[in-house]
Motif scaffolding. Structure first.
Motif, short mmCIF file in Angstrom:
data_model
loop_
_atom_site.label_atom_id
_atom_site.label_comp_id
_atom_site.label_asym_id
_atom_site.label_seq_id
_atom_site.Cartn_x
_atom_site.Cartn_y
_atom_site.Cartn_z
N ALA A 45 58.81 5.72 35.50
CA ALA A 45 59.35 4.44 35.91
C ALA A 45 60.64 4.18 35.13
O ALA A 45 60.68 4.40 33.93
N SER A 46 61.70 3.77 35.85
CA SER A 46 62.95 3.45 35.16
C SER A 46 63.66 2.36 35.91
O SER A 46 63.59 2.28 37.14
N SER A 47 64.34 1.49 35.16
CA SER A 47 65.12 0.46 35.85
C SER A 47 66.55 0.91 36.10
O SER A 47 67.37 0.17 36.57
N GLU A 48 66.85 2.17 35.77
CA GLU A 48 68.17 2.72 36.05
C GLU A 48 68.09 3.64 37.26
O GLU A 48 67.68 4.79 37.14
N PRO A 49 68.51 3.18 38.43
CA PRO A 49 68.46 4.06 39.61
C PRO A 49 69.20 5.39 39.39
O PRO A 49 68.73 6.43 39.83
N GLU A 50 70.31 5.35 38.65
CA GLU A 50 71.06 6.60 38.41
C GLU A 50 70.18 7.63 37.70
O GLU A 50 70.24 8.81 38.00
N GLU A 51 69.41 7.15 36.74
CA GLU A 51 68.54 8.06 36.00
C GLU A 51 67.54 8.71 36.95
O GLU A 51 67.37 9.93 36.95
N LEU A 52 66.91 7.91 37.80
CA LEU A 52 65.91 8.46 38.71
C LEU A 52 66.55 9.42 39.71
O LEU A 52 66.00 10.47 40.03
N GLY B 127 54.68 20.44 39.27
CA GLY B 127 56.07 20.83 39.45
C GLY B 127 56.96 19.72 39.96
O GLY B 127 58.13 19.95 40.29
N GLU B 128 56.42 18.52 40.02
CA GLU B 128 57.19 17.43 40.62
C GLU B 128 57.45 16.33 39.60
O GLU B 128 56.62 16.02 38.76
N ILE B 129 58.63 15.71 39.71
CA ILE B 129 58.90 14.48 38.96
C ILE B 129 59.05 13.37 39.99
O ILE B 129 59.96 13.39 40.82
N LEU B 130 58.11 12.44 39.95
CA LEU B 130 58.11 11.32 40.89
C LEU B 130 58.66 10.10 40.18
O LEU B 130 58.17 9.72 39.11
N GLY B 131 59.69 9.47 40.74
CA GLY B 131 60.29 8.29 40.12
C GLY B 131 59.70 7.01 40.70
O GLY B 131 59.34 6.96 41.87
N LEU B 132 59.59 5.98 39.86
CA LEU B 132 59.19 4.66 40.32
C LEU B 132 60.35 3.72 40.06
O LEU B 132 60.69 3.45 38.91
N ALA B 133 60.96 3.24 41.15
CA ALA B 133 62.07 2.29 41.02
C ALA B 133 61.56 0.91 41.38
O ALA B 133 60.46 0.75 41.89
N GLY B 134 62.38 -0.11 41.14
CA GLY B 134 61.98 -1.47 41.49
C GLY B 134 62.57 -2.46 40.52
O GLY B 134 63.07 -2.09 39.46
N LEU B 135 62.51 -3.73 40.89
CA LEU B 135 63.03 -4.77 40.02
C LEU B 135 62.04 -5.02 38.89
O LEU B 135 60.87 -4.64 38.99
N VAL B 136 62.52 -5.68 37.83
CA VAL B 136 61.60 -6.14 36.79
C VAL B 136 60.57 -7.05 37.44
O VAL B 136 60.91 -7.90 38.25
N ALA C 275 66.06 -2.99 29.45
CA ALA C 275 64.89 -3.19 30.31
C ALA C 275 65.22 -4.04 31.53
O ALA C 275 64.33 -4.54 32.20
N LEU C 276 66.51 -4.22 31.82
CA LEU C 276 66.87 -5.10 32.94
C LEU C 276 67.20 -4.29 34.18
O LEU C 276 67.60 -3.14 34.10
N SER C 277 67.03 -4.91 35.34
CA SER C 277 67.44 -4.24 36.56
C SER C 277 68.77 -4.81 37.04
O SER C 277 69.24 -5.84 36.55
N ASP C 278 69.37 -4.13 38.00
CA ASP C 278 70.77 -4.41 38.39
C ASP C 278 71.14 -5.88 38.57
O ASP C 278 72.13 -6.34 38.00
N PRO C 279 70.38 -6.65 39.38
CA PRO C 279 70.81 -8.04 39.61
C PRO C 279 70.83 -8.85 38.31
O PRO C 279 71.69 -9.71 38.12
N VAL D 299 58.27 -6.40 29.39
CA VAL D 299 59.41 -6.21 28.49
C VAL D 299 60.70 -6.77 29.09
O VAL D 299 61.51 -7.38 28.40
N GLY D 300 60.92 -6.57 30.38
CA GLY D 300 62.14 -7.03 31.03
C GLY D 300 62.29 -8.54 30.94
O GLY D 300 63.34 -9.07 30.58
N VAL D 301 61.20 -9.24 31.24
CA VAL D 301 61.25 -10.70 31.19
C VAL D 301 61.44 -11.16 29.75
O VAL D 301 62.21 -12.08 29.47
N ARG D 302 60.78 -10.49 28.81
CA ARG D 302 60.96 -10.86 27.40
C ARG D 302 62.41 -10.71 26.97
O ARG D 302 62.95 -11.52 26.24
N GLN D 303 63.02 -9.63 27.46
CA GLN D 303 64.41 -9.41 27.09
C GLN D 303 65.27 -10.57 27.63
O GLN D 303 66.16 -11.07 26.93
#
Ligand SMILES: Nc1ncnc2c1ncn2[C@@H]1O[C@H](COP(=O)(O)OP(=O)(O)OP(=O)(O)O)[C@@H](O)[C@H]1O
Ligand SMILES: [Mg+2]
Length: 504
Positions: free
Chosen positions: A455-462, A281-290, A174-178, A147-151
Protein backbone atom coordinates in the motif's frame (compact mmCIF):
# COMPACT_ATOMS: atom_id res chain seq x y z
CA UNK A 1 26.86 44.84 1.11
CA UNK A 2 24.30 44.01 3.78
CA UNK A 3 20.86 43.15 2.45
CA UNK A 4 18.25 45.63 3.67
CA UNK A 5 16.14 42.87 5.19
CA UNK A 6 17.99 40.32 7.32
CA UNK A 7 17.22 36.63 6.88
CA UNK A 8 14.34 35.33 8.93
CA UNK A 9 16.71 32.78 10.37
CA UNK A 10 20.44 32.27 9.92
CA UNK A 11 22.80 29.74 11.45
CA UNK A 12 26.49 30.46 11.82
CA UNK A 13 28.93 27.58 12.11
CA UNK A 14 26.53 25.19 13.83
CA UNK A 15 28.05 21.97 15.12
CA UNK A 16 26.38 19.04 16.78
CA UNK A 17 27.74 15.61 17.63
CA UNK A 18 26.21 12.59 19.31
CA UNK A 19 28.48 9.55 19.12
CA UNK A 20 29.78 10.99 15.85
CA UNK A 21 29.48 14.46 14.27
CA UNK A 22 25.97 14.97 12.94
CA UNK A 23 26.19 18.62 11.88
CA UNK A 24 29.49 20.27 10.96
CA UNK A 25 29.93 23.98 10.39
CA UNK A 26 26.40 24.53 9.08
CA UNK A 27 25.72 28.01 7.69
CA UNK A 28 22.11 27.99 6.62
CA UNK A 29 19.63 30.76 6.03
CA UNK A 30 15.98 31.16 5.16
CA UNK A 31 14.66 34.54 3.98
CA UNK A 32 11.34 36.14 4.86
CA UNK A 33 8.67 34.81 2.50
CA UNK A 34 10.96 32.05 1.23
CA UNK A 35 10.17 28.35 0.93
CA UNK A 36 13.54 26.73 1.47
CA UNK A 37 13.83 23.00 0.79
CA UNK A 38 16.26 20.94 2.87
CA UNK A 39 17.25 17.65 1.28
CA UNK A 40 19.74 14.89 1.99
CA UNK A 41 20.02 11.13 2.44
CA UNK A 42 18.64 9.38 5.53
CA UNK A 43 20.80 10.40 8.46
CA UNK A 44 22.25 13.50 6.77
CA UNK A 45 21.16 15.69 9.70
CA UNK A 46 18.00 17.40 8.40
CA UNK A 47 15.79 16.67 11.39
CA UNK A 48 18.61 17.54 13.78
CA UNK A 49 19.00 20.99 12.17
CA UNK A 50 15.22 21.44 12.37
CA UNK A 51 15.22 20.47 16.05
CA UNK A 52 17.96 22.98 16.80
CA UNK A 53 16.00 25.74 15.06
CA UNK A 54 12.96 25.06 17.21
CA UNK A 55 14.75 24.76 20.53
CA UNK A 56 14.46 21.01 21.00
CA UNK A 57 18.16 20.32 20.64
CA UNK A 58 21.07 22.53 21.70
CA UNK A 59 24.02 22.89 19.29
CA UNK A 60 27.52 22.15 20.61
CA UNK A 61 28.94 25.21 18.87
CA UNK A 62 27.84 28.01 16.59
CA UNK A 63 25.13 30.63 16.84
CA UNK A 64 21.85 31.67 15.27
CA UNK A 65 20.05 34.88 14.35
CA UNK A 66 16.35 35.48 13.93
CA UNK A 67 15.28 38.60 12.00
CA UNK A 68 18.78 39.92 12.54
CA UNK A 69 18.81 39.45 16.31
CA UNK A 70 20.66 36.78 18.31
CA UNK A 71 18.51 33.68 18.70
CA UNK A 72 19.28 30.88 21.14
CA UNK A 73 16.08 29.08 22.09
CA UNK A 74 16.56 26.96 25.20
CA UNK A 75 13.19 25.25 24.90
CA UNK A 76 10.47 24.70 22.35
CA UNK A 77 8.54 27.41 24.19
CA UNK A 78 11.23 30.04 23.42
CA UNK A 79 11.06 29.16 19.74
CA UNK A 80 7.28 29.32 19.73
CA UNK A 81 7.40 32.74 21.37
CA UNK A 82 9.49 33.88 18.39
CA UNK A 83 6.92 32.38 16.02
CA UNK A 84 8.78 29.20 15.07
CA UNK A 85 6.61 26.11 14.68
CA UNK A 86 7.40 22.62 13.46
CA UNK A 87 5.46 19.71 12.10
CA UNK A 88 7.57 16.70 13.03
CA UNK A 89 8.53 13.82 10.80
CA UNK A 90 7.61 11.37 13.50
CA UNK A 91 4.06 11.90 14.55
CA UNK A 92 3.97 13.46 17.96
CA UNK A 93 0.35 13.51 18.95
CA UNK A 94 -0.73 12.08 22.28
CA UNK A 95 -2.93 9.09 21.50
CA UNK A 96 -5.33 9.19 24.40
CA UNK A 97 -6.04 12.91 24.17
CA UNK A 98 -8.70 14.21 21.82
CA UNK A 99 -7.98 15.88 18.50
CA UNK A 100 -8.91 19.27 19.98
CA UNK A 101 -6.61 18.85 22.98
CA UNK A 102 -3.75 17.80 20.74
CA UNK A 103 -4.23 20.76 18.43
CA UNK A 104 -3.78 23.25 21.23
CA UNK A 105 -1.63 21.19 23.56
CA UNK A 106 1.07 23.77 24.15
CA UNK A 107 -1.51 26.55 24.57
CA UNK A 108 -3.81 24.63 26.86
CA UNK A 109 -2.88 26.23 30.19
CA UNK A 110 -2.61 29.74 28.80
CA UNK A 111 -5.50 30.09 26.45
CA UNK A 112 -7.93 27.52 27.67
CA UNK A 113 -7.15 27.61 31.38
CA UNK A 114 -10.68 27.65 32.69
CA UNK A 115 -11.76 24.78 30.49
CA UNK A 116 -13.76 26.67 27.95
CA UNK A 117 -14.43 23.43 26.20
CA UNK A 118 -16.93 24.90 23.78
CA UNK A 119 -14.44 27.49 22.55
CA UNK A 120 -11.67 24.91 22.33
CA UNK A 121 -13.85 22.67 20.15
CA UNK A 122 -14.87 25.60 17.97
CA UNK A 123 -11.26 26.68 17.41
CA UNK A 124 -10.41 23.06 16.66
CA UNK A 125 -13.19 22.83 14.06
CA UNK A 126 -11.87 25.91 12.28
CA UNK A 127 -8.32 24.56 12.30
CA UNK A 128 -9.43 21.16 11.00
CA UNK A 129 -11.59 22.65 8.24
CA UNK A 130 -8.48 24.45 7.00
CA UNK A 131 -6.83 21.11 6.15
CA UNK A 132 -9.98 19.51 4.77
CA UNK A 133 -11.01 17.68 7.92
CA UNK A 134 -14.25 19.57 8.44
CA UNK A 135 -16.09 16.32 9.16
CA UNK A 136 -13.74 15.17 11.95
CA UNK A 137 -15.21 15.47 15.46
CA UNK A 138 -12.64 17.34 17.61
CA UNK A 139 -13.58 15.06 20.52
CA UNK A 140 -12.24 11.95 18.70
CA UNK A 141 -9.27 10.40 20.52
CA UNK A 142 -6.20 10.62 18.29
CA UNK A 143 -5.48 6.92 18.84
CA UNK A 144 -8.53 6.15 16.68
CA UNK A 145 -7.06 7.91 13.61
CA UNK A 146 -4.89 6.57 10.80
CA UNK A 147 -1.43 7.99 10.13
CA UNK A 148 -2.57 10.21 7.24
CA UNK A 149 -5.28 11.89 9.26
CA UNK A 150 -2.91 12.31 12.20
CA UNK A 151 -0.43 14.01 9.94
CA UNK A 152 -3.16 16.42 8.82
CA UNK A 153 -4.08 17.12 12.46
CA UNK A 154 -0.44 18.03 13.17
CA UNK A 155 -0.36 20.31 10.16
CA UNK A 156 -3.65 21.90 11.26
CA UNK A 157 -2.10 22.57 14.68
CA UNK A 158 0.87 24.39 13.16
CA UNK A 159 -1.26 26.37 10.70
CA UNK A 160 -3.55 27.52 13.52
CA UNK A 161 -0.69 29.44 15.12
CA UNK A 162 0.78 32.81 14.33
CA UNK A 163 3.87 31.75 12.49
CA UNK A 164 7.00 33.55 11.31
CA UNK A 165 8.94 30.41 10.46
CA UNK A 166 7.22 27.11 9.77
CA UNK A 167 9.31 23.94 9.58
CA UNK A 168 7.72 20.97 7.84
CA UNK A 169 9.70 17.74 8.29
CA UNK A 170 8.38 15.27 5.68
CA UNK A 171 4.86 16.64 5.91
CA UNK A 172 3.42 14.72 2.96
CA UNK A 173 4.82 11.26 3.67
CA UNK A 174 1.37 9.87 4.55
CA UNK A 175 -0.79 12.22 2.50
CA UNK A 176 -2.51 11.58 -0.79
CA UNK A 177 -2.53 13.92 -3.79
CA UNK A 178 -5.56 16.13 -3.04
CA UNK A 179 -4.31 16.72 0.50
CA UNK A 180 -0.86 17.60 -0.75
CA UNK A 181 -2.43 20.15 -3.11
CA UNK A 182 -4.29 21.70 -0.22
CA UNK A 183 -1.12 21.89 1.87
CA UNK A 184 0.71 23.55 -1.01
CA UNK A 185 -2.04 26.16 -1.28
CA UNK A 186 -1.49 26.97 2.40
CA UNK A 187 2.25 27.17 1.96
CA UNK A 188 1.83 29.57 -0.97
CA UNK A 189 -0.50 31.73 1.09
CA UNK A 190 1.96 31.80 4.00
CA UNK A 191 4.80 32.69 1.67
CA UNK A 192 2.77 35.55 0.17
CA UNK A 193 2.25 36.96 3.65
CA UNK A 194 5.98 36.89 4.40
CA UNK A 195 6.16 33.70 6.47
CA UNK A 196 9.29 31.59 5.94
CA UNK A 197 8.96 27.87 5.38
CA UNK A 198 11.65 25.22 5.68
CA UNK A 199 10.46 22.19 3.75
CA UNK A 200 12.17 18.84 4.37
CA UNK A 201 11.28 16.11 1.88
CA UNK A 202 12.61 13.20 -0.12
CA UNK A 203 10.12 13.85 -2.91
CA UNK A 204 11.96 15.82 -5.54
CA UNK A 205 8.84 16.53 -7.60
CA UNK A 206 7.29 18.34 -4.62
CA UNK A 207 10.39 20.40 -4.06
CA UNK A 208 10.46 21.49 -7.69
CA UNK A 209 6.88 22.70 -7.34
CA UNK A 210 6.89 24.43 -3.99
CA UNK A 211 10.40 25.58 -3.05
CA UNK A 212 12.33 28.72 -4.01
CA UNK A 213 15.76 27.47 -3.01
CA UNK A 214 17.22 24.12 -2.00
CA UNK A 215 19.99 23.31 0.43
CA UNK A 216 21.62 19.88 0.17
CA UNK A 217 23.06 18.27 3.29
CA UNK A 218 25.46 15.36 3.12
CA UNK A 219 26.88 13.75 6.27
CA UNK A 220 26.05 16.85 8.26
CA UNK A 221 27.65 19.36 5.91
CA UNK A 222 26.02 21.75 3.47
CA UNK A 223 27.05 20.73 -0.05
CA UNK A 224 25.13 23.44 -1.93
CA UNK A 225 22.42 26.06 -1.69
CA UNK A 226 20.80 26.94 -5.00
CA UNK A 227 17.61 28.26 -6.57
CA UNK A 228 15.41 25.28 -7.34
CA UNK A 229 15.51 25.98 -11.06
CA UNK A 230 19.29 25.74 -10.99
CA UNK A 231 19.41 22.29 -9.38
CA UNK A 232 18.27 19.48 -11.68
CA UNK A 233 17.04 16.35 -9.89
CA UNK A 234 19.84 14.13 -11.16
CA UNK A 235 22.44 16.54 -9.84
CA UNK A 236 20.68 16.86 -6.49
CA UNK A 237 20.60 13.07 -6.13
CA UNK A 238 24.29 12.90 -6.96
CA UNK A 239 25.08 15.59 -4.39
CA UNK A 240 23.09 13.82 -1.68
CA UNK A 241 24.74 10.47 -2.27
CA UNK A 242 28.20 11.74 -3.16
CA UNK A 243 28.19 9.34 -6.11
CA UNK A 244 26.13 8.34 -9.14
CA UNK A 245 23.06 6.35 -8.18
CA UNK A 246 23.37 2.95 -9.84
CA UNK A 247 20.94 2.28 -12.61
CA UNK A 248 19.40 -1.13 -12.17
CA UNK A 249 17.76 -3.20 -14.86
CA UNK A 250 15.72 -5.81 -13.07
CA UNK A 251 15.06 -9.29 -14.42
CA UNK A 252 11.44 -9.82 -15.42
CA UNK A 253 9.11 -11.49 -12.96
CA UNK A 254 6.85 -14.37 -13.88
CA UNK A 255 3.67 -14.83 -11.86
CA UNK A 256 3.18 -18.32 -10.40
CA UNK A 257 0.48 -19.94 -8.27
CA UNK A 258 -1.77 -17.90 -6.01
CA UNK A 259 -0.25 -17.51 -2.55
CA UNK A 260 -2.78 -15.16 -0.93
CA UNK A 261 -6.53 -15.32 -1.42
CA UNK A 262 -8.78 -12.85 0.36
CA UNK A 263 -12.54 -13.32 0.02
CA UNK A 264 -15.08 -10.65 0.99
CA UNK A 265 -13.07 -9.44 3.98
CA UNK A 266 -14.98 -7.00 6.16
CA UNK A 267 -14.27 -4.89 9.17
CA UNK A 268 -16.78 -2.16 9.94
CA UNK A 269 -16.70 0.64 9.11
CA UNK A 270 -13.51 0.91 7.05
CA UNK A 271 -13.34 -2.40 5.13
CA UNK A 272 -16.54 -3.26 3.32
CA UNK A 273 -15.97 -6.45 1.41
CA UNK A 274 -12.55 -6.85 -0.22
CA UNK A 275 -11.77 -9.76 -2.53
CA UNK A 276 -8.34 -10.06 -4.08
CA UNK A 277 -5.51 -12.47 -4.71
CA UNK A 278 -1.74 -12.19 -5.03
CA UNK A 279 0.46 -14.66 -6.88
CA UNK A 280 3.97 -15.90 -6.37
CA UNK A 281 6.30 -13.58 -8.25
CA UNK A 282 3.87 -10.71 -8.13
CA UNK A 283 3.89 -7.28 -6.51
CA UNK A 284 0.32 -6.09 -6.04
CA UNK A 285 -0.14 -2.39 -5.26
CA UNK A 286 -2.94 -0.90 -3.18
CA UNK A 287 -3.71 2.70 -4.12
CA UNK A 288 -6.36 5.00 -2.71
CA UNK A 289 -6.96 8.13 -0.70
CA UNK A 290 -6.17 8.41 2.98
CA UNK A 291 -9.09 6.76 4.76
CA UNK A 292 -10.01 4.50 1.84
CA UNK A 293 -9.41 1.42 3.99
CA UNK A 294 -6.03 0.13 2.78
CA UNK A 295 -4.36 0.12 6.20
CA UNK A 296 -7.41 -1.33 7.92
CA UNK A 297 -7.59 -4.01 5.22
CA UNK A 298 -3.95 -5.04 5.66
CA UNK A 299 -4.33 -5.05 9.44
CA UNK A 300 -7.43 -7.22 9.18
CA UNK A 301 -5.67 -9.67 6.84
CA UNK A 302 -2.77 -9.87 9.31
CA UNK A 303 -4.97 -10.37 12.37
CA UNK A 304 -3.87 -7.05 13.90
CA UNK A 305 -7.56 -6.12 13.83
CA UNK A 306 -10.29 -8.68 14.02
CA UNK A 307 -12.27 -8.95 10.77
CA UNK A 308 -16.06 -9.23 11.05
CA UNK A 309 -16.47 -11.35 7.97
CA UNK A 310 -14.69 -12.97 5.04
CA UNK A 311 -11.69 -15.29 4.72
CA UNK A 312 -7.96 -15.22 4.22
CA UNK A 313 -6.07 -18.13 2.71
CA UNK A 314 -2.30 -18.49 2.47
CA UNK A 315 -1.16 -21.14 -0.03
CA UNK A 316 -3.17 -24.32 0.54
CA UNK A 317 -3.94 -23.79 4.20
CA UNK A 318 -7.66 -23.77 5.09
CA UNK A 319 -9.36 -20.38 4.61
CA UNK A 320 -9.83 -18.57 7.90
CA UNK A 321 -9.62 -15.25 9.72
CA UNK A 322 -6.52 -14.66 11.82
CA UNK A 323 -7.26 -13.50 15.32
CA UNK A 324 -3.72 -12.37 16.06
CA UNK A 325 -0.54 -11.41 14.16
CA UNK A 326 1.15 -14.45 15.74
CA UNK A 327 -1.32 -16.74 13.96
CA UNK A 328 -0.80 -14.90 10.71
CA UNK A 329 2.98 -15.13 11.00
CA UNK A 330 2.73 -18.86 11.72
CA UNK A 331 0.67 -19.25 8.53
CA UNK A 332 3.34 -17.51 6.43
CA UNK A 333 2.40 -13.82 6.45
CA UNK A 334 4.74 -10.92 7.25
CA UNK A 335 3.76 -7.30 7.63
CA UNK A 336 5.66 -4.02 7.70
CA UNK A 337 3.14 -1.68 9.37
CA UNK A 338 2.42 1.94 8.58
CA UNK A 339 3.03 3.23 12.07
CA UNK A 340 6.54 2.15 12.94
CA UNK A 341 6.43 3.79 16.36
CA UNK A 342 3.26 2.20 17.64
CA UNK A 343 3.05 -1.13 15.87
CA UNK A 344 6.58 -1.95 15.02
CA UNK A 345 9.75 -0.94 16.72
CA UNK A 346 10.90 -1.22 20.30
CA UNK A 347 12.52 2.19 20.27
CA UNK A 348 14.68 1.85 23.37
CA UNK A 349 16.13 -1.49 22.20
CA UNK A 350 19.16 -2.06 19.99
CA UNK A 351 18.92 -2.26 16.23
CA UNK A 352 20.06 -5.90 16.28
CA UNK A 353 17.29 -7.01 18.59
CA UNK A 354 14.64 -5.16 16.61
CA UNK A 355 15.81 -6.80 13.44
CA UNK A 356 16.00 -10.38 14.64
CA UNK A 357 12.73 -10.24 16.57
CA UNK A 358 10.59 -12.03 14.02
CA UNK A 359 13.13 -14.73 13.24
CA UNK A 360 14.46 -15.64 16.67
CA UNK A 361 13.14 -19.18 16.32
CA UNK A 362 15.46 -19.87 13.41
CA UNK A 363 18.48 -19.04 15.59
CA UNK A 364 17.44 -21.34 18.40
CA UNK A 365 19.62 -24.37 18.94
CA UNK A 366 18.44 -27.69 20.34
CA UNK A 367 19.95 -26.52 23.62
CA UNK A 368 17.41 -23.70 23.63
CA UNK A 369 20.13 -21.06 23.44
CA UNK A 370 20.30 -18.55 20.68
CA UNK A 371 23.07 -19.06 18.23
CA UNK A 372 24.31 -15.57 18.95
CA UNK A 373 27.02 -15.49 16.34
CA UNK A 374 24.76 -16.70 13.54
CA UNK A 375 22.14 -14.18 14.55
CA UNK A 376 24.71 -11.40 14.57
CA UNK A 377 25.93 -12.32 11.11
CA UNK A 378 22.42 -12.48 9.70
CA UNK A 379 21.57 -9.09 11.22
CA UNK A 380 24.72 -7.59 9.74
CA UNK A 381 23.93 -8.95 6.29
CA UNK A 382 20.36 -7.70 6.44
CA UNK A 383 21.52 -4.27 7.59
CA UNK A 384 23.69 -4.13 4.46
CA UNK A 385 20.85 -5.28 2.23
CA UNK A 386 18.60 -2.46 3.39
CA UNK A 387 21.44 0.06 3.36
CA UNK A 388 21.09 0.80 7.07
CA UNK A 389 23.12 3.68 8.47
CA UNK A 390 23.81 3.49 12.17
CA UNK A 391 26.80 3.87 14.48
CA UNK A 392 26.55 0.22 15.54
CA UNK A 393 24.01 -2.59 15.64
CA UNK A 394 23.85 -2.07 19.41
CA UNK A 395 22.56 1.49 19.05
CA UNK A 396 19.00 1.97 20.33
CA UNK A 397 16.57 2.47 17.46
CA UNK A 398 15.37 5.77 18.89
CA UNK A 399 18.74 7.30 17.99
CA UNK A 400 18.41 6.46 14.29
CA UNK A 401 17.10 8.94 11.74
CA UNK A 402 13.50 8.39 10.61
CA UNK A 403 14.41 6.66 7.37
CA UNK A 404 16.84 4.32 9.07
CA UNK A 405 14.17 3.32 11.59
CA UNK A 406 11.98 2.31 8.66
CA UNK A 407 14.81 0.26 7.16
CA UNK A 408 15.25 -1.55 10.48
CA UNK A 409 11.63 -2.60 10.41
CA UNK A 410 11.85 -3.82 6.83
CA UNK A 411 15.01 -5.71 7.72
CA UNK A 412 13.14 -7.56 10.45
CA UNK A 413 10.76 -9.12 7.96
CA UNK A 414 13.40 -9.78 5.34
CA UNK A 415 15.20 -11.90 7.91
CA UNK A 416 12.14 -14.03 8.33
CA UNK A 417 11.10 -16.11 5.37
CA UNK A 418 7.40 -15.61 4.63
CA UNK A 419 5.10 -16.66 1.80
CA UNK A 420 3.34 -13.33 1.55
CA UNK A 421 4.69 -9.91 2.53
CA UNK A 422 2.32 -7.08 3.36
CA UNK A 423 3.88 -3.61 3.21
CA UNK A 424 2.02 -0.51 4.38
CA UNK A 425 3.77 2.66 3.15
CA UNK A 426 7.15 0.91 3.22
CA UNK A 427 9.18 3.83 1.89
CA UNK A 428 7.64 6.58 3.97
CA UNK A 429 10.50 8.89 4.93
CA UNK A 430 13.10 6.85 3.09
CA UNK A 431 15.59 8.64 0.83
CA UNK A 432 15.81 8.14 -2.92
CA UNK A 433 18.65 5.64 -3.02
CA UNK A 434 17.31 3.62 -0.08
CA UNK A 435 13.90 3.64 -1.71
CA UNK A 436 15.40 2.13 -4.84
CA UNK A 437 17.14 -0.45 -2.65
CA UNK A 438 13.87 -1.37 -0.93
CA UNK A 439 12.12 -1.66 -4.30
CA UNK A 440 14.90 -3.97 -5.45
CA UNK A 441 14.46 -6.09 -2.34
CA UNK A 442 10.76 -6.43 -3.04
CA UNK A 443 11.52 -7.41 -6.61
CA UNK A 444 13.96 -10.05 -5.31
CA UNK A 445 11.34 -11.42 -2.92
CA UNK A 446 8.86 -11.71 -5.78
CA UNK A 447 11.42 -13.30 -8.08
CA UNK A 448 12.10 -15.87 -5.37
CA UNK A 449 8.44 -16.86 -5.47
CA UNK A 450 6.97 -14.72 -2.71
CA UNK A 451 3.88 -12.56 -3.12
CA UNK A 452 4.10 -8.89 -2.10
CA UNK A 453 1.18 -6.57 -1.37
CA UNK A 454 2.19 -2.91 -1.08
CA UNK A 455 0.00 0.00 0.00
CA UNK A 456 1.35 3.43 -0.91
CA UNK A 457 -0.08 6.90 -1.19
CA UNK A 458 2.39 7.70 -3.98
CA UNK A 459 0.90 6.53 -7.29
CA UNK A 460 4.31 7.01 -8.95
CA UNK A 461 5.84 4.52 -6.56
CA UNK A 462 3.18 1.91 -7.30
CA UNK A 463 3.36 2.48 -11.04
CA UNK A 464 7.10 1.89 -11.13
CA UNK A 465 7.06 -1.03 -8.68
CA UNK A 466 3.94 -3.13 -9.20
CA UNK A 467 2.54 -5.67 -11.63
CA UNK A 468 -1.05 -4.84 -10.78
CA UNK A 469 -2.66 -2.00 -8.83
CA UNK A 470 -5.95 -2.31 -6.93
CA UNK A 471 -7.50 1.09 -6.19
CA UNK A 472 -9.39 1.32 -2.92
CA UNK A 473 -12.30 3.72 -2.46
CA UNK A 474 -14.50 3.84 0.62
CA UNK A 475 -13.57 0.40 1.86
CA UNK A 476 -14.06 -1.38 -1.45
CA UNK A 477 -11.98 -2.02 -4.56
CA UNK A 478 -12.97 0.49 -7.22
CA UNK A 479 -10.71 -0.87 -9.98
CA UNK A 480 -7.82 -3.22 -10.60
CA UNK A 481 -5.32 -2.11 -13.23
CA UNK A 482 -2.83 -4.33 -15.03
CA UNK A 483 0.55 -2.88 -15.97
CA UNK A 484 0.02 -0.83 -19.13
CA UNK A 485 -3.56 0.10 -18.28
CA UNK A 486 -2.84 2.59 -15.58
CA UNK A 487 -2.02 6.28 -15.61
CA UNK A 488 -1.79 8.65 -12.68
CA UNK A 489 -5.09 10.25 -13.76
CA UNK A 490 -6.92 6.91 -14.03
CA UNK A 491 -5.75 5.83 -10.60
CA UNK A 492 -6.86 9.13 -9.11
CA UNK A 493 -10.22 8.98 -10.87
CA UNK A 494 -10.83 5.48 -9.52
CA UNK A 495 -9.87 6.61 -6.02
CA UNK A 496 -12.72 9.11 -6.12
CA UNK A 497 -15.27 6.57 -7.35
CA UNK A 498 -17.98 5.19 -5.16
CA UNK A 499 -17.72 1.45 -5.79
CA UNK A 500 -21.07 0.87 -4.07
CA UNK A 501 -22.73 3.19 -6.59
CA UNK A 502 -23.99 5.53 -3.89
CA UNK A 503 -25.65 2.82 -1.82
CA UNK A 504 -24.28 2.37 1.70
N1 LIG B 1 19.50 11.35 20.12
C1 LIG B 1 20.43 10.88 19.30
N2 LIG B 1 21.44 10.12 19.74
C2 LIG B 1 22.39 9.64 18.92
N3 LIG B 1 22.41 9.86 17.59
C3 LIG B 1 21.42 10.60 17.08
C4 LIG B 1 20.37 11.15 17.88
N4 LIG B 1 19.53 11.84 17.08
C5 LIG B 1 20.04 11.73 15.83
N5 LIG B 1 21.17 10.99 15.82
C6 LIG B 1 21.98 10.67 14.64
O1 LIG B 1 22.18 11.84 13.90
C7 LIG B 1 22.23 11.57 12.51
C8 LIG B 1 21.29 12.51 11.78
O2 LIG B 1 19.96 12.21 12.11
P1 LIG B 1 18.73 13.05 11.54
O3 LIG B 1 17.52 12.52 12.21
O4 LIG B 1 19.02 14.50 11.69
O5 LIG B 1 18.77 12.66 10.00
P2 LIG B 1 17.76 13.07 8.83
O6 LIG B 1 18.56 13.80 7.81
O7 LIG B 1 16.58 13.76 9.39
O8 LIG B 1 17.39 11.64 8.22
P3 LIG B 1 15.98 11.03 7.67
O9 LIG B 1 15.88 11.39 6.23
O10 LIG B 1 16.15 9.55 7.81
O11 LIG B 1 14.88 11.56 8.52
C9 LIG B 1 21.86 10.11 12.34
O12 LIG B 1 23.03 9.38 12.10
C10 LIG B 1 21.28 9.73 13.69
O13 LIG B 1 21.52 8.38 13.98
MG1 LIG C 1 14.60 13.23 9.56
Amino acid sequence: MMPSVPPRVRTLGLNKAYAVPVLSDVNFECLPGEVHALIGANGAGKSTLARILCGLVRPDAGSMEFDGRPYAPRHKRDAEAAGVHIVHQELNLVGNLSVAENLFLSDLPRRWGCLRLGELREAARTALARVGLAGLDPATPVAALGVGVRQLVEIAGALARACRLLILDEPTAALSDPQIERLFDHIRRLRASGVSVIYISHRMDEIARIADRTTVLRDGRIVATRPVAALPVAEAVRMMAGRDPSAHAAAPRVPGPIRLRVRDLRRAPAVRGITLEARAGEILGLAGLVGSGRTEFLRAVFGAERADGGEVQVDDSPPRRFSSPAEAVAAGLAMVPEDRKEDGLMLARPVAMNMSLASLASFRRASGLLAAAAERTAVGQTADRVNLRCASLDQPVTELSGGNQQKTLIGRWLMRDAAVYLFDEPTRGVDISAKAAIHELMGDLARRGRACVVASSEPEELMSLCDRIAVFARGRIARVFERGEWTHERILAAAFEDPAGGAQ
